[in-house]
Each structure stands twice: as C-alpha cells, then as structure tokens.
Enzyme design. Structure first.
Site, PDB file in Angstrom:
ATOM      1  N   LYS A   1     -18.233  14.853  20.903  1.00 48.02           N
ATOM      2  CA  LYS A   1     -17.730  13.479  21.587  1.00 48.02           C
ATOM      3  C   LYS A   1     -17.578  13.680  23.394  1.00 48.02           C
ATOM      4  O   LYS A   1     -17.456  12.618  23.926  1.00 48.02           O
ATOM      5  CB  LYS A   1     -16.397  13.476  20.939  1.00 48.02           C
ATOM      6  N   ASP A   2     -17.774  14.668  23.738  1.00 50.83           N
ATOM      7  CA  ASP A   2     -18.030  15.326  25.138  1.00 50.83           C
ATOM      8  C   ASP A   2     -18.941  14.401  25.618  1.00 50.83           C
ATOM      9  O   ASP A   2     -18.774  13.716  26.751  1.00 50.83           O
ATOM     10  CB  ASP A   2     -18.183  16.434  25.774  1.00 50.83           C
TER      11      ASP A   2
END
Ligand code: PMP
Length: 344
Positions: A48-49
C-alpha cells in the site's frame, strides 16, 4: 535516490523495488517454479506504500494538495499506515476514519505515525452519518485542500501497480513469467499488475485469490452475485462484499477461494520453511497456489509469481498467536501448536 551516494533523500525513496525471492521448500511438491514478490520489504511494510505515494503525488500534480493540506481515508489497515507515512514526509495532515472493530494496537500504530484517527461505530449502515464512510466524506467536504483517497473506487490505485509493481515483476523474471497469483481486495494490485503483464505477453495467466464469504469469484464468473453468499470471515484485506471499481475483472483469468484456516497455516509455514514472515493474505496466496496446482494449472516450465502483500508483524495477535488459532478452532490433534517456548 541521490546520485552516486548510498544515501536516500528520505524514506519515500525506498518505496517499491521489492525483492523477488525463489520459494525453495514450501512449493517443493508442486509442479513448476515459484517466486515470491515480497511486499513486506516496503518501508511501511506493505504494497500500500506504492498507492499512497502514487495517489498523493498525482493529487500534487493536479494542484489539489499543497503544504499543510489534508489526506483522508477510511481504513485501519495497511493503506492507513502508508497514507500516514507519506503524509509525514510530504508535510500533510492525515485523517483516518476507522470503525470501532479496529484493535487498540492498530489505532496506536496509526497514531504513532502522526495520523488523526476518528473511531466510528461499526454496527451502523454505510449511509448512517456516523459510519466511517460518511464521516470521511463529511470531513472531506468540510476541509479545504483535502483529498479523499477512497481506494476501492479510485483508478489511481490500479494505475500505481500498473506503473510500478507490474514492470518490476516483468523485469525481475526477464519477461519469463507464465502465471501471476495475487489476492484481491480493492483489486488494485492484481488488476494493475495483470494489465501490464498482459500488455507485454498476453499469454501470462492471472490467477486471483478470493475468500469464502466474499463475492468476487462469483461476480467474475457470472457478472452477478448472490447476497446469501456473503458471510463474515477472518482473513483481512482479501475479498469483498461489494464490487470495487478499482478491480478490472477482464484482465483476471480465474479466481480460487481459500479458507481462513488453510491460509493461516500456510502463512505460518512460509515463516518456518522459507524464513518469510508475512501477513494473513500471503498465506492465502500460497494456499491458492497449492489449489491451482491440484487443478493441473502448471507444468514443469511454469514460472509462477506470488505477490505476498505485507509483513507478519501486524498479525502477532492473530495468526501468529497460538491462543487465537485455538480460539478459531484452527489447531486440531494433528496440527498442534509448536511447543517452542519453555517457561523456567
Ligand atoms: N492483502 C492485504 C494484507 C491487504 O491489506 C490488501 C488490501 N485490501 C490486499 C491483500 C488486497 O490488495 P488490493 O486491495 O490491491 O486488491
């Protein structure tokens, strides 16, 4: 990355470029060659970064976000942590609306990353003004220069993986990948990577992973779903009770469902066989690989990439807790907890 030195400008420089690691033991009885794209190597410990950085930088390009602006999202999970991380470095406020089922540990983690957390009642309908969706929408409307990420219905989520994760996998396999196996929640990861890989080689097969209790597999096969098939399950981040527009079903060849119990055991096995300490959905992906293998999906030349979405440290009170496993009924006489700790 700063040219000609070993110094990163800041932590955001380290997002992406995660390793592809050959699986040597856990897949030894399967046909083909298996490789793990281990997204726990991202600085925020999950894939999700990538979407946090991409969506926030896109909003900057569009002039929506400026120094002191606000990023808003509805999640207590990986996306919340990544949004908070990117916001810190970029100088934005981060507001996360979560539901009251989120554990104290998760809320503390988001607070540690500087986020302002709104805890909203879990058992109200989505259109209730107290629901976390409605609270996020209201805060977005009330806050100038704010962006509401809305990852399930944001095409930029999928685009982030099309531009980063997909090309990385293609390059790391020298274009020899034959199959991709990935979990689907928002569908951003699987759809973005699949689109990129199929543009390079339309023969690449994309195998999705869904949960029992979720509707993605049925919707993929029939274009509709049966509300009676929706029921609660334990795996977090996988499957859905609505159809996210971030999912591109056309680039996914098939879905396979896995059980809570099998996914938990596979995650624990990944740690003790390969030294890969991963999250619950990584176990689901390995379990799906085994089921697809049983179906005769692979041959000896197959090069199969499994995306392992996150790090195991977020699951200490769940799949890595023997007590939790027992409470779920996941240990039976044959599958006893490893008695590895001795109290003196
Ligand atoms: N695994 C984990 C642990 C997740 O948090 C998510 C995100 N919901 C997924 C898998 C699924 O990824 P995506 O949302 O990109 O489909």
């Amino acid at each position: 990355m700063t040219q000609n030195t070993g110094i990163s400008n800041n932590i955001l420089d380290l997002i992406g470029s995660t390793p592809l690691i050959k699986l040597n033991k856990i897949t030894k009885n399967l046909t083909g060659n298996f490789y793990a794209k281990y997204e726990g190597f991202n600085p925020g410990h999950s894939m999700k970064d990538r979407i946090a950085l991409y969506i926030i930088e896109e909003a900057e390009r569009q002039g929506i976000l400026k120094k002191g602006s606000t990023v808003i999202e509805t999640t207590s999970g990986n996306t919340g942590f990544s949004m908070a991380l990117v916001s810190i470095i970029k100088g934005y406020k981060c507001i996360l609306a979560v539901n009251s089922k989120a554990s104290a540990g998760k809320i503390n983690m988001l607070k540690a990353m500087g986020a302002k957390v709104y805890v909203c009642p879990a058992h109200v309908s989505a259109d209730d003004p107290r629901s976390y969706y409605e609270v996020a929408k209201r805060l977005h409307n009330e806050t100038a220069n704010s962006v509401y990420i809305n990852q399930y219905f944001n095409d930029l989520n999928t685009e982030a993986h099309y531009r980063s994760t997909g090309p990385e996998i293609w390059k790391q396999t020298n274009g020899e990948i034959t199959h991709l196996i990935a979990a689907s929640g928002t569908g951003g990861t699987i759809s973005g990577v699949a689109k990129y890989l199929k543009e390079q080689n339309p023969k690449v097969k994309v195998l999705g992973v869904d949960a029992f209790g979720s509707i993605l597999k049925k919707f993929h096969e029939t274009g509709e779903f049966d509300k009676n098939e929706i029921y609660p399950y334990r795996i977090e981040g996988l499957g859905k009770n609505l159809i996210p527009t971030a999912t591109n079903f056309d680039v996914i060849d098939t879905f396979e469902k896995v059980t809570d119990e099998s996914a938990a055991h596979r995650a624990r096995e990944l740690a003790i066989t390969e030294g890969l300490f991963t999250g619950y959905t990584s176990g689901a992906v390995v379990q799906a690989a085994m089921q697809y293998n049983e179906m005769g999906m692979f041959n000896e030349n197959s090069k199969v990439v499994l995306i392992l979405p996150d790090h195991g440290s977020r699951y200490m009170e769940k799949i890595y807790s023997d007590d939790w496993m027992k409470e779920q009924g996941f240990f039976d006489a044959k599958k006893q907890a490893h008695e590895q700790v001795e109290y003196i």
